[in-house]
Write an enzyme that holds these catalytic residues in place. Structure first.
Site, PDB file in Angstrom:
ATOM      1  CB  SER A  48       1.161   4.032   1.487  1.00 22.40           C
ATOM      2  OG  SER A  48       1.743   3.057   2.328  1.00 22.40           O
ATOM      3  CE  LYS A  90       3.464   0.520  -0.370  1.00 22.09           C
ATOM      4  NZ  LYS A  90       2.984   1.830  -0.085  1.00 22.09           N
TER       5      LYS A  90
END
Length: 180
Positions: A48, A90
């Site tokens: 990701s 993230k």
């Protein structure tokens, strides 16, 4: 050989404890405290954050005690409650009070275009986020495959769930260095 005084078994034992056991125990205690309160290591299981962080990268993370001091663009590790209290990595995109808008994949923050040179695999996506006070908005760098705020039932993460800030990649050895 160690010269033993007074028959020496007690002195030998004292010497071993003083010279070996105490330093080893102190080193273990110090390592435990550093891991508990300063830094810890994670292994990244997904893509990701490609190209910034790759699958199976190992990263040392600095614990965060004042999440309000984080900056937009920081790589952050947080507890994802919606995902069963799993740790996620993230990029911090939205700060409290921000209006974050994705228009066809382009990012606008508070009405201004925000360049993201780290995003290589974008996704044509349009949505507006109004980040509440005390919360953050996180997106992955690999927008084409990242399961991030765009798709969560609750897109905002409480500041209290922030655990650390990405620091030093230590594996693979060819990519050792600080994260940007």
């Amino acid at each position: 050989m160690l010269a033993l005084e007074n028959g020496g078994k007690g002195n030998l034992l004292n010497h071993i404890v003083k010279e070996w056991v105490f330093p080893i125990l102190a080193a273990f205690m110090l390592a435990f405290l550093v891991n508990k309160f300063l830094i810890f290591r994670i292994e990244v299981p997904t893509g990701s954050m490609i190209p910034t962080i790759n699958i199976d990268d190992r990263i040392y993370v600095v614990r965060v005690y004042n999440p309000e001091k984080l900056d937009r663009g920081d790589i952050v590790v947080f507890n994802f409650v919606e995902g069963g209290n799993t740790l996620l990595v993230k990029r911090l995109i939205g700060l409290p009070g921000d209006r974050v808008e994705l228009r066809g994949g382009d990012l606008y923050i508070n009405g201004e275009p925000y360049p993201e040179e780290y995003v290589k695999n974008d996704l044509d996506f349009t949505k507006v986020f109004e980040v509440p006070e005390g919360k953050f908005l996180f997106l992955g760098d690999n927008r084409a495959t990242s399961n991030d705020a765009r798709f969560w039932d609750e897109p905002y993460i409480d500041m209290d769930e922030v655990i650390g800030k990405g620091g030093l990649r230590v594996y693979p050895l060819s990519d050792i260095g600080f994260l940007k």
